[in-house]
Design a protein around this motif. Structure first.
Motif, PDB file in Angstrom:
ATOM      1  N   ALA A   1      16.045 -10.646 -14.716  1.00  0.00           N
ATOM      2  CA  ALA A   1      14.954 -11.500 -14.248  1.00  0.00           C
ATOM      3  C   ALA A   1      13.955 -10.658 -13.457  1.00  0.00           C
ATOM      4  O   ALA A   1      12.740 -10.827 -13.566  1.00  0.00           O
ATOM      5  CB  ALA A   1      15.495 -12.637 -13.384  1.00  0.00           C
ATOM      6  N   PHE A   2      14.468  -9.751 -12.689  1.00  0.00           N
ATOM      7  CA  PHE A   2      13.629  -8.867 -11.889  1.00  0.00           C
ATOM      8  C   PHE A   2      12.840  -7.900 -12.762  1.00  0.00           C
ATOM      9  O   PHE A   2      11.646  -7.732 -12.606  1.00  0.00           O
ATOM     10  CB  PHE A   2      14.536  -8.063 -10.955  1.00  0.00           C
ATOM     11  CG  PHE A   2      14.138  -8.222  -9.538  1.00  0.00           C
ATOM     12  CD1 PHE A   2      14.212  -9.459  -8.931  1.00  0.00           C
ATOM     13  CD2 PHE A   2      13.696  -7.133  -8.817  1.00  0.00           C
ATOM     14  CE1 PHE A   2      13.825  -9.613  -7.629  1.00  0.00           C
ATOM     15  CE2 PHE A   2      13.311  -7.276  -7.509  1.00  0.00           C
ATOM     16  CZ  PHE A   2      13.372  -8.508  -6.904  1.00  0.00           C
ATOM     17  N   PHE A   3      13.563  -7.270 -13.662  1.00  0.00           N
ATOM     18  CA  PHE A   3      12.944  -6.265 -14.527  1.00  0.00           C
ATOM     19  C   PHE A   3      11.846  -6.873 -15.391  1.00  0.00           C
ATOM     20  O   PHE A   3      10.742  -6.354 -15.486  1.00  0.00           O
ATOM     21  CB  PHE A   3      14.017  -5.624 -15.405  1.00  0.00           C
ATOM     22  CG  PHE A   3      13.493  -4.559 -16.326  1.00  0.00           C
ATOM     23  CD1 PHE A   3      13.308  -3.266 -15.892  1.00  0.00           C
ATOM     24  CD2 PHE A   3      13.192  -4.853 -17.651  1.00  0.00           C
ATOM     25  CE1 PHE A   3      12.839  -2.275 -16.737  1.00  0.00           C
ATOM     26  CE2 PHE A   3      12.719  -3.876 -18.506  1.00  0.00           C
ATOM     27  CZ  PHE A   3      12.540  -2.579 -18.043  1.00  0.00           C
ATOM     28  N   THR A   4      12.180  -8.000 -16.004  1.00  0.00           N
ATOM     29  CA  THR A   4      11.232  -8.571 -16.963  1.00  0.00           C
ATOM     30  C   THR A   4       9.967  -9.076 -16.282  1.00  0.00           C
ATOM     31  O   THR A   4       8.914  -9.139 -16.892  1.00  0.00           O
ATOM     32  CB  THR A   4      11.888  -9.690 -17.799  1.00  0.00           C
ATOM     33  OG1 THR A   4      10.985 -10.062 -18.830  1.00  0.00           O
ATOM     34  CG2 THR A   4      12.208 -10.904 -16.971  1.00  0.00           C
ATOM     35  N   LEU A   5      10.067  -9.439 -15.004  1.00  0.00           N
ATOM     36  CA  LEU A   5       8.869  -9.899 -14.309  1.00  0.00           C
ATOM     37  C   LEU A   5       8.142  -8.752 -13.611  1.00  0.00           C
ATOM     38  O   LEU A   5       7.225  -8.978 -12.827  1.00  0.00           O
ATOM     39  CB  LEU A   5       9.236 -11.002 -13.306  1.00  0.00           C
ATOM     40  CG  LEU A   5       9.703 -12.321 -13.937  1.00  0.00           C
ATOM     41  CD1 LEU A   5      10.191 -13.294 -12.875  1.00  0.00           C
ATOM     42  CD2 LEU A   5       8.577 -12.965 -14.747  1.00  0.00           C
ATOM     43  N   SER A   6       8.568  -7.527 -13.878  1.00  0.00           N
ATOM     44  CA  SER A   6       7.947  -6.337 -13.261  1.00  0.00           C
ATOM     45  C   SER A   6       7.987  -6.397 -11.734  1.00  0.00           C
ATOM     46  O   SER A   6       7.024  -6.015 -11.076  1.00  0.00           O
ATOM     47  CB  SER A   6       6.493  -6.156 -13.700  1.00  0.00           C
ATOM     48  OG  SER A   6       6.391  -6.118 -15.080  1.00  0.00           O
ATOM     49  N   LEU A   7       9.087  -6.893 -11.185  1.00  0.00           N
ATOM     50  CA  LEU A   7       9.157  -7.049  -9.730  1.00  0.00           C
ATOM     51  C   LEU A   7       9.898  -5.888  -9.079  1.00  0.00           C
ATOM     52  O   LEU A   7      10.540  -5.091  -9.749  1.00  0.00           O
ATOM     53  CB  LEU A   7       9.887  -8.361  -9.397  1.00  0.00           C
ATOM     54  CG  LEU A   7       9.147  -9.625  -9.827  1.00  0.00           C
ATOM     55  CD1 LEU A   7      10.037 -10.839  -9.649  1.00  0.00           C
ATOM     56  CD2 LEU A   7       7.859  -9.784  -9.042  1.00  0.00           C
ATOM     57  N   GLY A   8       9.793  -5.805  -7.785  1.00  0.00           N
ATOM     58  CA  GLY A   8      10.605  -4.871  -7.018  1.00  0.00           C
ATOM     59  C   GLY A   8      10.018  -3.488  -6.875  1.00  0.00           C
ATOM     60  O   GLY A   8      10.647  -2.613  -6.293  1.00  0.00           O
ATOM     61  N   MET A   9       8.838  -3.269  -7.436  1.00  0.00           N
ATOM     62  CA  MET A   9       8.287  -1.923  -7.339  1.00  0.00           C
ATOM     63  C   MET A   9       6.788  -1.912  -7.070  1.00  0.00           C
ATOM     64  O   MET A   9       6.149  -0.878  -7.188  1.00  0.00           O
ATOM     65  CB  MET A   9       8.543  -1.197  -8.632  1.00  0.00           C
ATOM     66  CG  MET A   9       8.197  -2.071  -9.816  1.00  0.00           C
ATOM     67  SD  MET A   9       8.134  -1.161 -11.311  1.00  0.00           S
ATOM     68  CE  MET A   9       6.641  -0.294 -10.933  1.00  0.00           C
ATOM     69  N   GLY A  10       6.252  -3.073  -6.719  1.00  0.00           N
ATOM     70  CA  GLY A  10       4.853  -3.087  -6.325  1.00  0.00           C
ATOM     71  C   GLY A  10       3.837  -3.153  -7.451  1.00  0.00           C
ATOM     72  O   GLY A  10       2.643  -3.016  -7.219  1.00  0.00           O
ATOM     73  N   ALA A  11       4.301  -3.371  -8.687  1.00  0.00           N
ATOM     74  CA  ALA A  11       3.336  -3.490  -9.782  1.00  0.00           C
ATOM     75  C   ALA A  11       2.505  -4.762  -9.615  1.00  0.00           C
ATOM     76  O   ALA A  11       1.273  -4.744  -9.725  1.00  0.00           O
ATOM     77  CB  ALA A  11       4.048  -3.493 -11.132  1.00  0.00           C
ATOM     78  N   MET A  12       3.181  -5.858  -9.316  1.00  0.00           N
ATOM     79  CA  MET A  12       2.457  -7.119  -9.135  1.00  0.00           C
ATOM     80  C   MET A  12       1.623  -7.071  -7.862  1.00  0.00           C
ATOM     81  O   MET A  12       0.564  -7.685  -7.773  1.00  0.00           O
ATOM     82  CB  MET A  12       3.447  -8.286  -9.090  1.00  0.00           C
ATOM     83  CG  MET A  12       4.074  -8.576 -10.432  1.00  0.00           C
ATOM     84  SD  MET A  12       2.819  -9.021 -11.659  1.00  0.00           S
ATOM     85  CE  MET A  12       3.774  -8.972 -13.163  1.00  0.00           C
ATOM     86  N   MET A  13       2.123  -6.332  -6.864  1.00  0.00           N
ATOM     87  CA  MET A  13       1.366  -6.157  -5.630  1.00  0.00           C
ATOM     88  C   MET A  13       0.040  -5.455  -5.938  1.00  0.00           C
ATOM     89  O   MET A  13      -1.025  -5.852  -5.471  1.00  0.00           O
ATOM     90  CB  MET A  13       2.177  -5.267  -4.697  1.00  0.00           C
ATOM     91  CG  MET A  13       2.383  -5.813  -3.318  1.00  0.00           C
ATOM     92  SD  MET A  13       3.251  -4.573  -2.354  1.00  0.00           S
ATOM     93  CE  MET A  13       4.857  -5.243  -2.348  1.00  0.00           C
ATOM     94  N   THR A  14       0.153  -4.412  -6.750  1.00  0.00           N
ATOM     95  CA  THR A  14      -1.042  -3.634  -7.081  1.00  0.00           C
ATOM     96  C   THR A  14      -2.054  -4.499  -7.839  1.00  0.00           C
ATOM     97  O   THR A  14      -3.232  -4.518  -7.507  1.00  0.00           O
ATOM     98  CB  THR A  14      -0.654  -2.419  -7.940  1.00  0.00           C
ATOM     99  OG1 THR A  14       0.372  -1.706  -7.265  1.00  0.00           O
ATOM    100  CG2 THR A  14      -1.835  -1.515  -8.174  1.00  0.00           C
ATOM    101  N   TYR A  15      -1.562  -5.247  -8.843  1.00  0.00           N
ATOM    102  CA  TYR A  15      -2.487  -6.120  -9.565  1.00  0.00           C
ATOM    103  C   TYR A  15      -3.052  -7.189  -8.628  1.00  0.00           C
ATOM    104  O   TYR A  15      -4.218  -7.557  -8.722  1.00  0.00           O
ATOM    105  CB  TYR A  15      -1.777  -6.775 -10.764  1.00  0.00           C
ATOM    106  CG  TYR A  15      -1.866  -5.956 -12.051  1.00  0.00           C
ATOM    107  CD1 TYR A  15      -2.410  -4.679 -12.050  1.00  0.00           C
ATOM    108  CD2 TYR A  15      -1.425  -6.478 -13.264  1.00  0.00           C
ATOM    109  CE1 TYR A  15      -2.494  -3.937 -13.216  1.00  0.00           C
ATOM    110  CE2 TYR A  15      -1.509  -5.742 -14.436  1.00  0.00           C
ATOM    111  CZ  TYR A  15      -2.052  -4.463 -14.404  1.00  0.00           C
ATOM    112  OH  TYR A  15      -2.146  -3.744 -15.564  1.00  0.00           O
ATOM    113  N   GLY A  16      -2.194  -7.689  -7.731  1.00  0.00           N
ATOM    114  CA  GLY A  16      -2.655  -8.707  -6.778  1.00  0.00           C
ATOM    115  C   GLY A  16      -3.743  -8.180  -5.854  1.00  0.00           C
ATOM    116  O   GLY A  16      -4.601  -8.926  -5.384  1.00  0.00           O
ATOM    117  N   SER A  17      -3.714  -6.865  -5.613  1.00  0.00           N
ATOM    118  CA  SER A  17      -4.680  -6.303  -4.667  1.00  0.00           C
ATOM    119  C   SER A  17      -6.102  -6.322  -5.224  1.00  0.00           C
ATOM    120  O   SER A  17      -7.052  -6.067  -4.495  1.00  0.00           O
ATOM    121  CB  SER A  17      -4.270  -4.884  -4.285  1.00  0.00           C
ATOM    122  OG  SER A  17      -4.546  -3.991  -5.344  1.00  0.00           O
TER     123      SER A  17
END
Ligand code: TRP
Length: 541
Positions: A325-341
């Motif tokens: 679930a974590f891997f598939t949502l690209s979580l835990g490494m700041g990828a979504m954080m970066t896009y969110g920025s």
């Protein structure tokens, strides 16, 4: 310099779904679902998505939006420039870099396979290859064994039965009366009969006998193909992997494509490409899924996904579902954080998080419906690692009318899904270098491109060792560990209240915020620690 922003709501949703939807959805999810017995496992997975994935998605996008920084900068902004939380951001940047390096290798394979499909390499076994395969000792043995099995499974002629019995009487050296042996043969099933023959060193005789008979039959050719085709496609794949220069070449091409998008920035690069690629991706999944569902095994596939074999679900499966679930949502490494920025201040984090989670889940389920019917029709098991995408599927797709075209579409799909993920992987270290080291975008992108390409070479050379190992470390250790620290940060350092305005500003019900808070403080950190701990345990025991 002013930070670039997405041009609208849709742009962020497309880009973030593009990041989430990747090889994880097309390959890993169907494969672990099959391994864990379907039905119940899917339910567990969906629960993980709702309880852990969705809240975590809100956290990452929210932290990005509020900080307008890369992961390292985001933590520094809220926790102070010297806080050790910066290292959590750094771990994210390192994970992204590491995943990018091997992700690009596998994505490169899909380019080679697009080409193979285009020139029709899967259509038939070339004469020389067939001859070579047939002359192999191992193939011969397999053919003979198969002949014995097939014949014992059919009705034997009276003559054959008598000869077998005579044989058995000789074997048992006359210590049994004939009638008893006859009874024995009636009762023994195919496997027992074969093992009986093998034990008494008579198997080879019967193998040769039946093999000779088999060759006289008119369906011999299709029967031979059935056996040779999988050998052929495995050989194709292994030959390709053995051709190191070619593998590295495609890895370079794929990395270069990612580079060309990222260097053009958020609007001109990422946004422009996902606007084309994401609709195309949905269309391709839809076409391939409908095609599979027209096979007569679609009911079996659906039944498997609704009920399946609950017995196969073990405690480990739950950790596997969580990790995935974590891997598939690209979580835990700041990828979504970066896009969110790159989001504008007025965007709705909760709604966007819902969209991304739903899209990703939808594609994962559709991928199962696309792959299971094919697998079931030909009685194969999808648990053969990544190889299934490159060995089993091309052959099966080839059998459809328009098979060559479908195969091409399939690898195009794999390529697009990988590309929209790899651009988000590359964007993480690039945004870090741009924000923190004040590099120009061009310089940062070039640096990441070259070094990730180099780091990918060991993975390209040794799939079994290096690539598998890199994937395990990144997705089973770094990501859950990163997730663990992100939840600690939200839950205890800055407090979930930091994101409360994201809920209230758009009038989401208050219980949703309390659910979010509960997940961040208690549920997610605990479970993430379990996932990471399990890998460490598995490494040593
Ligand atoms: N979510 C991607 C997939 O399903 C893989 C992935 C994990 C990823 N972490 C990522 C992609 C970070 C982009 C960014 O295949």
């Amino acid at each position: 310099m002013r930070r670039e922003h997405w041009s609208g709501k849709l742009a962020f949703i497309l880009a973030a779904s593009g990041s989430a939807i990747g090889l994880g959805n097309l390959w890993k999810f169907p494969y672990i679902t099959y391994d864990n017995g379907g039905g119940l496992f899917i339910l567990v997975y969906l629960t993980c998505i709702v309880l852990i994935g969705f809240p975590m998605m809100i956290s990452e996008i929210g932290l990005g939006k509020l900080s307008e920084r890369n992961p390292v900068g985001a933590f520094a902004k809220f926790a102070g420039a010297h806080s050790s939380y910066r290292y959590v951001g750094a771990l994210g940047v390192i994970s992204a870099f590491l995943i990018l390096s091997y992700y690009s290798v596998v994505a490169g394979w899909s380019l080679e396979y697009c080409l193979k499909a285009l020139v029709g390499e899967f259509r038939a076994i070339p004469y020389e290859v067939k001859k070579e395969l047939l002359e192999r000792e191992a193939t011969q043995v397999q053919l003979r064994k198969q002949a014995l099995k097939e014949f014992l499974g059919r009705q034997l002629t009276d003559e054959e039965r008598q000869r077998l019995m005579l044989d058995a009487r000789l074997i048992s050296e006359g210590s049994y009366p004939a009638q008893e042996i006859a009874n024995l043969f009636q009762r023994l099933n195919k496997e027992q009969l074969i093992s009986h023959l093998e034990k008494n060193k008579r198997a080879l005789y019967w193998e040769n006998y039946f093999f000779a008979k088999m060759k006289e039959q008119k369906d011999y050719l299709s029967w031979e193909n059935k056996l040779l085709l999988p050998l052929y496609s495995t050989q194709l794949f292994e030959n390709f992997l053995g051709n190191k220069i070619r593998v590295i070449f495609w890895h370079l091409v794929f990395m270069a494509l990612t580079f060309l998008i990222i260097i053009r920035g958020i609007k001109g690069g990422i946004e422009r490409s996902v606007r084309v690629f994401m609709p195309l991706l949905f269309l391709l999944v839809l076409i391939l899924m409908v095609n599979s569902l027209m096979l007569d095994k679609e009911q079996e596939a659906v039944r498997f996904m609704l009920s399946g074999e609950p017995k196969k679900l073990k405690p480990n499966s739950i950790l596997e579902a969580l990790g995935h679930a974590f891997f598939t949502l690209s979580l835990g490494m700041g990828a979504m954080m970066t896009y969110g920025s790159y989001m504008s201040k007025s965007s709705d984090v909760i709604r966007d998080a819902i969209w991304v989670v739903v899209m990703d889940t939808l594609i994962a389920l559709m991928a199962c419906l696309m792959i299971f019917p094919i697998i079931f029709v030909y009685g194969m098991s999808p648990s053969q690692g990544i190889g299934i995408l490159f060995t089993t599927l091309p052959l099966e797709l080839q059998k459809f009318p328009l098979g060559g075209f479908l195969t091409l579409l399939f690898y195009l799909l794999v390529f697009i899904a990988a590309l929209t993920s790899s651009i988000s992987l590359m964007e993480v270290p690039v945004s870090y270098l741009v924000d923190e080291w004040k590099y120009s975008r061009a310089k940062a992108t070039s640096l990441v491109f070259f070094s990730a390409f180099l780091l990918g070479i060991p993975s390209a050379l040794s799939v079994d060792q290096f690539l598998t190992w890199a994937d395990r470390i990144a997705s089973n250790l770094f990501l859950p560990l990163g997730g663990f620290f992100i939840t600690l940060f939200i839950g205890y350092r800055v407090q979930p209240e930091l994101l409360k305005a994201e809920f209230t500003a758009f009038h989401y019900p208050l219980w949703l915020f309390y659910f979010y808070k509960f997940s961040m403080r208690y549920l997610t950190p605990f479970l993430m620690l379990l996932v990471a701990g399990h890998l460490v345990y598995a490494l040593f025991y």
